[in-house]
Design an enzyme around this catalytic site. Structure first.
Site: not given
Ligand code: NVA
Ligand code: CP
Length: 322
Positions: A102, A132, A221, A261, A289
């Protein structure tokens, strides 16, 4: 070597196969028949941004498949003190069988994939969140719908999750309408890519009501994603009318489902009535997930017969035998 950097690393057939397996693994969870196909293997899960669901679902999922999860907050590794990403990637590839990553710029996912020499899964980048969408597609199937022809309405930011919906719509033949504030539309090149997969199915508008009309799935979102904290105030003004509320849901099909999400901001992108209401499937979506990622890991890490033949040939120079 197979990666999962975006949805397009898998074909439509592979996505359907992974989803079918995810439904099976969901049924088998906690039973003696649950398989452990990744015994004696290990997967590193590396975070440069916060996470709740991705962290828990991957750690548990890797463990349930029989493998060892290695959970790393990048800031607490030598990366946090400046060790180059390339060196970290090469090192991870010597220790583990796959990396979930990530991060911020999507190019960092590409660098991890090119340097690690093991399958790399995108656990969210600034541009995409493919894990997701696998869970979201599974949740759509659980509502009794075929993916092909399902009408999806996205309300809000043209962000990483929206981009993954765009590729999913193109790859799986779904109709996707995205209602975004002016200036916050999805990346035009990603829209074009999605449209090139299945022309005419993806439409971007500024009109929430038009996008929601007859939709089977309504989703949204946060207005400001991770890394955009400084823009939060400005975005609140721009997104004020881009909220999923009862009026938006009333334009969708009567049996439409609501997805998010998570994490969510009630009163911003969605009202409490909708996210906590009867049409919401957000908790199934979050649970899925786990199942979808287990099926994905199994798919990426179980050698095909061709790979197995290569693996049984004389030792490669990349990794030393234990
Ligand atoms: N669009 C959001 C999704 C979090 C799971 C982000 O990137 O923070
Ligand atoms: N939806 C999602 O990716 O959640 P987290 O940021 O908690 O991992």
């Amino acid at each position: 070597m197979k990666h999962f950097r975006t949805l397009l690393d898998l074909s439509e057939h592979e996505i359907l196969t992974v989803l079918a397996r995810a439904h099976q693994l969901k049924q088998l969870r906690g039973t003696a028949s649950h398989p452990t196909p990744l015994a004696r293997r290990s997967v590193a899960v590396v975070f440069e941004k916060a996470s709740t669901r991705t962290r828990i679902s991957f750690e548990l999922g890797i463990h349930e498949l029989g493998a060892t999860p290695v959970m790393l907050d990048a800031a607490r590794t030598q990366m946090g003190r400046g060790e180059p990403l390339e060196d970290t990637a090469r090192l991870l590839g010597r220790y583990v069988d796959a990396v979930v990553y990530r991060t911020f710029e999507h190019t960092r996912i590409e660098t991890m994939a090119s340097e690690a020499n093991v399958p790399v899964i995108n656990g969210l980048s600034d541009d995409y969140h493919p894990c997701q969408i696998l869970a979201d597609l599974m949740t759509v199937q659980e509502s009794g719908r075929e993916l092909r022809g399902t009408k999806v309405c996205w309300v809000g930011d043209g962000n990483n999750v929206a981009h993954s919906w765009i590729l999913a719509a193109g790859a799986m033949g779904m109709d996707l309408r995205l209602a975004c504030p002016p200036g916050y539309e999805p990346d035009a090149s990603i829209v074009k890519r999605g449209q090139s997969l299945d022309a005419g199915r993806i439409m971007v508008t500024h009109d929430v009501a038009a996008a929601a009309e007859g939709a089977d799935v309504v989703t949204t979102d946060v207005w400001a994603s991770m890394g955009q904290e400084e823009e939060a105030q400005k975005r609140k003004a721009a997104f004020a009318s881009f909220q999923v509320d009862d009026s938006c849901m009333s334009r969708a099909a009567q049996d439409a489902i609501f997805l998010h999400c998570l994490p969510a901001h009630r009163g911003e992108e969605v009202t409490a009535d909708v996210i906590d209401g009867a049409q919401s499937r957000v908790w199934d979506e979050a649970e899925n997930r786990l199942h979808a990622q287990k099926a994905l890991l199994e798919h990426l890490l179980q050698p095909s017969s061709a790979d197995a033949a290569v693996e049984s040939s004389p030792p490669a120079t990349q990794r030393t035998a234990p």
